[in-house]
Motif scaffolding. Structure first.
Motif, PDB file in Angstrom:
ATOM      1  N   GLN A   1       0.832  -1.206   0.000  1.00 13.38           N
ATOM      2  CA  GLN A   1       0.000   0.000   0.000  1.00 13.38           C
ATOM      3  C   GLN A   1       0.865   1.253   0.000  1.00 13.38           C
ATOM      4  OE1 GLN A   1      -2.139   0.937   3.614  1.00 13.38           O
ATOM      5  NE2 GLN A   1      -3.940   1.600   2.461  1.00 13.38           N
ATOM      6  N   GLN A   2       1.918   1.254   0.793  1.00 15.79           N
ATOM      7  CA  GLN A   2       2.818   2.404   0.835  1.00 15.79           C
ATOM      8  C   GLN A   2       3.496   2.614  -0.513  1.00 15.79           C
ATOM      9  OE1 GLN A   2       6.650   2.082   2.943  1.00 15.79           O
ATOM     10  NE2 GLN A   2       6.001   3.842   4.157  1.00 15.79           N
ATOM     11  N   GLN A   3       3.962   1.536  -1.128  1.00 14.47           N
ATOM     12  CA  GLN A   3       4.652   1.656  -2.406  1.00 14.47           C
ATOM     13  C   GLN A   3       3.717   2.147  -3.506  1.00 14.47           C
ATOM     14  OE1 GLN A   3       5.979  -2.367  -2.596  1.00 14.47           O
ATOM     15  NE2 GLN A   3       7.916  -1.975  -1.561  1.00 14.47           N
ATOM     16  N   LEU A   4       2.516   1.590  -3.571  1.00 12.74           N
ATOM     17  CA  LEU A   4       1.576   1.999  -4.613  1.00 12.74           C
ATOM     18  C   LEU A   4       1.101   3.434  -4.404  1.00 12.74           C
ATOM     19  CD1 LEU A   4      -0.533  -1.273  -4.989  1.00 12.74           C
ATOM     20  CD2 LEU A   4       1.426  -0.519  -6.339  1.00 12.74           C
ATOM     21  N   TRP A   5       0.977   3.853  -3.148  1.00  9.84           N
ATOM     22  CA  TRP A   5       0.583   5.239  -2.893  1.00  9.84           C
ATOM     23  C   TRP A   5       1.679   6.205  -3.332  1.00  9.84           C
ATOM     24  CZ3 TRP A   5       2.203   9.562  -0.332  1.00  9.84           C
ATOM     25  CH2 TRP A   5       1.255  10.572  -0.151  1.00  9.84           C
ATOM     26  N   HIS A   6       2.930   5.868  -3.073  1.00 12.71           N
ATOM     27  CA  HIS A   6       4.037   6.720  -3.509  1.00 12.71           C
ATOM     28  C   HIS A   6       4.073   6.827  -5.032  1.00 12.71           C
ATOM     29  CE1 HIS A   6       6.392   6.035   0.482  1.00 12.71           C
ATOM     30  NE2 HIS A   6       5.544   7.039   0.563  1.00 12.71           N
ATOM     31  N   LEU A   7       3.848   5.714  -5.712  1.00 14.05           N
ATOM     32  CA  LEU A   7       3.820   5.755  -7.174  1.00 14.05           C
ATOM     33  C   LEU A   7       2.665   6.621  -7.671  1.00 14.05           C
ATOM     34  CD1 LEU A   7       4.802   4.811  -9.942  1.00 14.05           C
ATOM     35  CD2 LEU A   7       3.414   2.744  -9.653  1.00 14.05           C
ATOM     36  N   ALA A   8       1.504   6.481  -7.057  1.00 13.71           N
ATOM     37  CA  ALA A   8       0.356   7.305  -7.454  1.00 13.71           C
ATOM     38  C   ALA A   8       0.626   8.785  -7.193  1.00 13.71           C
ATOM     39  CB  ALA A   8      -0.894   6.847  -6.701  1.00 13.71           C
ATOM     40  N   GLU A   9       1.327   9.088  -6.109  1.00 12.21           N
ATOM     41  CA  GLU A   9       1.652  10.488  -5.809  1.00 12.21           C
ATOM     42  C   GLU A   9       2.602  11.060  -6.852  1.00 12.21           C
ATOM     43  OE1 GLU A   9       1.696  14.043  -3.368  1.00 12.21           O
ATOM     44  OE2 GLU A   9       0.310  12.398  -3.787  1.00 12.21           O
ATOM     45  N   TRP A  10       3.584  10.269  -7.272  1.00  9.51           N
ATOM     46  CA  TRP A  10       4.489  10.758  -8.319  1.00  9.51           C
ATOM     47  C   TRP A  10       3.726  10.969  -9.625  1.00  9.51           C
ATOM     48  CZ3 TRP A  10       5.983   9.382 -13.185  1.00  9.51           C
ATOM     49  CH2 TRP A  10       7.092  10.059 -13.710  1.00  9.51           C
ATOM     50  N   MET A  11       2.846  10.045  -9.960  1.00 13.03           N
ATOM     51  CA  MET A  11       2.059  10.205 -11.183  1.00 13.03           C
ATOM     52  C   MET A  11       1.209  11.472 -11.119  1.00 13.03           C
ATOM     53  SD  MET A  11       2.632   7.655 -13.332  1.00 13.03           S
ATOM     54  CE  MET A  11       1.166   7.677 -14.355  1.00 13.03           C
TER      55      MET A  11
END
Length: 304
Positions: free
Chosen positions: A71-81
């Protein structure tokens, strides 16, 4: 003369590193160092010793640890996007990352079923002597009486609930990847292959479950299917998905910032699956050059 607005953002030069992207890459490729699953033989041993209770107490906890990192990793990726892709639809990826979460009600139901099985066990043997023969007839025989039947139902229900939990989590991750693929098409990048749903239908695990059931532990087959689905997802699907997401992020960085050196993260490179080796495996190799162990298939390569 018009004063400059303090809200105007000056884009950084292309040669400067994207620190957020680097952090996301490291996050996606960071391994989980604590144990999150067990192999078939260890699962069988723990099931036989504990009557199926111990694996079902540990599996939800291990799944919680894995989901927290994902969840943390996917949220960070979504934030960069959202911040860097320039796509107005990228903001919709963050709510999908928040849906990748640990299902507390399912875990509590799983643990409650285990607690029920333990309560039935102790209530049954509070009136009888705990001999090996009596223990075997209670745990590893066709139920004859309400207490053994309730024990089998409780352990089987706990296994089915954990299997549902693993599948539910995979569907949440698949929903995230589907929308990520939609954004990749808008960024003119190749899509990620959709993850295969791991249901635990593996020959070794099924054989062990059938063996337990044939020995009288009717809860053995659902337990082994749940443990197999958990094992396959945590050691195969999850690792591959995160590596492919990191590759897509790297490809976007190379496309948007061609003057910046974007190194390939070491964790995206294939490494030996043996814990005491972990040597880097060349892209064209099928076996580890150090110990000879067969390597996992490489993630899809991206040509920048």
């Amino acid at each position: 003369m018009t004063a400059l607005s303090p809200t105007i953002r000056i884009p950084p030069p292309q040669h400067e590193p994207d620190l957020l992207a680097g952090a996301v890459l490291r996050s996606l490729t960071r391994p989980l160092y604590r144990r999150v699953s067990v192999g078939p033989l260890l699962a069988l041993l723990a099931s036989v010793i504990s009557g199926g209770v111990l694996p079902l107490l540990l599996l939800p906890r291990w799944l919680r640890d894995l989901i927290a990192q994902e969840q943390q990793q996917l949220w960070h990726l979504a934030e960069w996007m959202r911040l860097q892709s320039g796509d107005v639809e990228a903001a919709d990826l963050q709510p999908l990352s928040q849906q990748v979460r640990f299902n507390i009600p399912l875990a509590l139901l799983t643990w409650s079923c285990c607690g029920t099985a333990l309560a039935v066990f102790f209530a049954h043997f509070s009136e009888r002597s705990l001999t090996p023969g009596e223990l075997g007839r209670f745990v590893f025989s066709v139920p004859r009486g309400p207490a053994p039947l309730l024990y089998v139902v409780a352990i089987s229900a706990a296994a089915v609930l954990h299997w549902i939990h693993v599948v539910w989590h995979q569907l949440n991750v698949e929903r995230y990847i589907r929308y990520f693929n939609h954004l990749m098409l808008r960024q003119q990048q190749p899509e990620l292959p959709l993850p295969t749903l791991e249901l635990g239908l593996r020959p070794v695990w099924i054989a062990l479950g059938v063996g337990l059931s044939a020995a009288g532990g009717l809860w053995g087959l659902p337990l082994m299917l749940a443990a197999a689905a958990h094992r396959r997802y945590t050691t195969r699907s999850s690792v591959r998905q995160r590596a492919e997401l990191a590759e897509r992020l790297r490809a976007m960085l190379l496309q948007r910032r061609p003057m910046m050196l974007v190194p390939r993260p070491i964790s995206v490179m294939r490494t030996c699956i043996r814990p005491n080796c972990r040597a880097t495996i060349p892209t064209v190799a099928n076996f580890c050059p150090r110990c000879g162990t067969r390597a996992l298939a490489p993630a899809m390569e991206v040509v920048a």
